[in-house]
Design an enzyme around this catalytic site. Structure first.
Site, PDB file in Angstrom:
ATOM      1  N   SER A 252       5.952   3.261   9.899  1.00  0.00           N
ATOM      2  CA  SER A 252       6.947   3.503  10.942  1.00  0.00           C
ATOM      3  C   SER A 252       8.366   3.315  10.408  1.00  0.00           C
ATOM      4  O   SER A 252       9.279   4.050  10.797  1.00  0.00           O
ATOM      5  CB  SER A 252       6.701   2.602  12.157  1.00  0.00           C
ATOM      6  OG  SER A 252       6.942   1.248  11.862  1.00  0.00           O
TER       7      SER A 252
ATOM      8  N   LEU B 101       5.011  -8.446  -5.723  1.00  0.00           N
ATOM      9  CA  LEU B 101       5.388  -7.842  -6.992  1.00  0.00           C
ATOM     10  C   LEU B 101       5.638  -8.915  -8.046  1.00  0.00           C
ATOM     11  O   LEU B 101       6.150  -9.993  -7.750  1.00  0.00           O
ATOM     12  CB  LEU B 101       6.635  -6.986  -6.797  1.00  0.00           C
ATOM     13  CG  LEU B 101       6.454  -5.813  -5.833  1.00  0.00           C
ATOM     14  CD1 LEU B 101       7.801  -5.224  -5.457  1.00  0.00           C
ATOM     15  CD2 LEU B 101       5.551  -4.744  -6.444  1.00  0.00           C
TER      16      LEU B 101
ATOM     17  N   HIS C 266      12.047  -7.484   6.393  1.00  0.00           N
ATOM     18  CA  HIS C 266      11.105  -8.545   6.757  1.00  0.00           C
ATOM     19  C   HIS C 266      11.285  -8.888   8.226  1.00  0.00           C
ATOM     20  O   HIS C 266      12.423  -9.032   8.704  1.00  0.00           O
ATOM     21  CB  HIS C 266      11.354  -9.787   5.897  1.00  0.00           C
ATOM     22  CG  HIS C 266      10.414 -10.910   6.191  1.00  0.00           C
ATOM     23  ND1 HIS C 266       9.098 -10.897   5.802  1.00  0.00           N
ATOM     24  CD2 HIS C 266      10.594 -12.079   6.863  1.00  0.00           C
ATOM     25  CE1 HIS C 266       8.507 -11.999   6.210  1.00  0.00           C
ATOM     26  NE2 HIS C 266       9.397 -12.740   6.853  1.00  0.00           N
TER      27      HIS C 266
END
Length: 218
Positions: A16, A96, A112
């Protein structure tokens, strides 16, 4: 940087926030274009969103890689072939490695669902309700090796309502994510936003001592 900055978007799910970036990139005044969408899940609905918009996609499953570093090396090779100006993490559910982050330092953003530095990690909406906080929201930040710990750029705040549950609160926060992520990407593409050598976010040639805060849209 070219007249239109090239953006690569990493996703794992519905996409989204990717759709918000696609919509903004299609505006006549958009300073960026999306050149590639990569997912670690072949069933990510965001890949269909990208396909409908004519954006090239790649699936790089994390399964079959023995280590995170090996996966990130393969991911870096895919990205290097496209030479993006900026990488946007949009619900990419992978932590990561420091080596990957260092390679793209200052050219990678994340969004976030909390008012960082509060509530790093998962389940932020339930945690906010459990704590009884009056405000919740979302943060766009530069990505560093510290999970959800990079310099914050832009935040949107929403009031926590008396009848909120995690789903209702999440929906209102997500609407604000869709508003602020394209804005931050625009700032970067326009050269207004950089990660300084002092490891702070700089906006319009001034260091941000705190993120820009936008209250919920009407």
């Amino acid at each position: 940087m070219s007249a239109r900055a090239r953006l690569a978007v990493l996703i794992s799910g519905s996409g989204s926030n990717l759709q918000a970036l696609i919509d903004d990139s299609q505006r006549a005044d958009a300073p960026f274009e999306i050149g590639l969408v990569i997912s670690n899940r072949a069933d990510a609905a965001g890949l269909e969103r990208a396909g409908r918009a004519g954006i090239p996609t790649q699936t790089l499953s994390h399964r079959g890689f023995e280590t995170r570093a090996a996966y990130d090396t393969a991911l870096a090779e895919l990205l290097a072939a496209q030479a993006p100006d900026l990488i946007a993490l949009a619900g990419f559910m992978r932590i990561l490695t420091p080596g990957f982050v260092e390679q793209w330092q200052g050219r990678m953003l994340n969004i976030h669902p909390s008012l960082l530095p509060n509530y790093r990690g998962l389940h932020t909406h339930a945690r906010v309700l459990e704590a009884g906080d009056p405000w919740h929201g979302a943060t766009v930040h530069f990505v560093t090796a510290e999970l959800d710990g990079g310099p914050a750029i832009l935040q949107a705040r929403v009031p926590v309502l008396a009848d909120d549950d995690p789903a209702r609160l999440a929906a209102r926060v997500l609407a604000e994510e869709h508003r602020i992520y394209p804005l931050a990407v625009r700032w970067f593409a326009e050269g207004r936003l950089v990660l300084g050598s002092d490891h702070r976010a700089w906006f319009d040639e001034q260091p941000l001592s705190a993120p820009v805060i936008l209250d919920a849209s009407a």
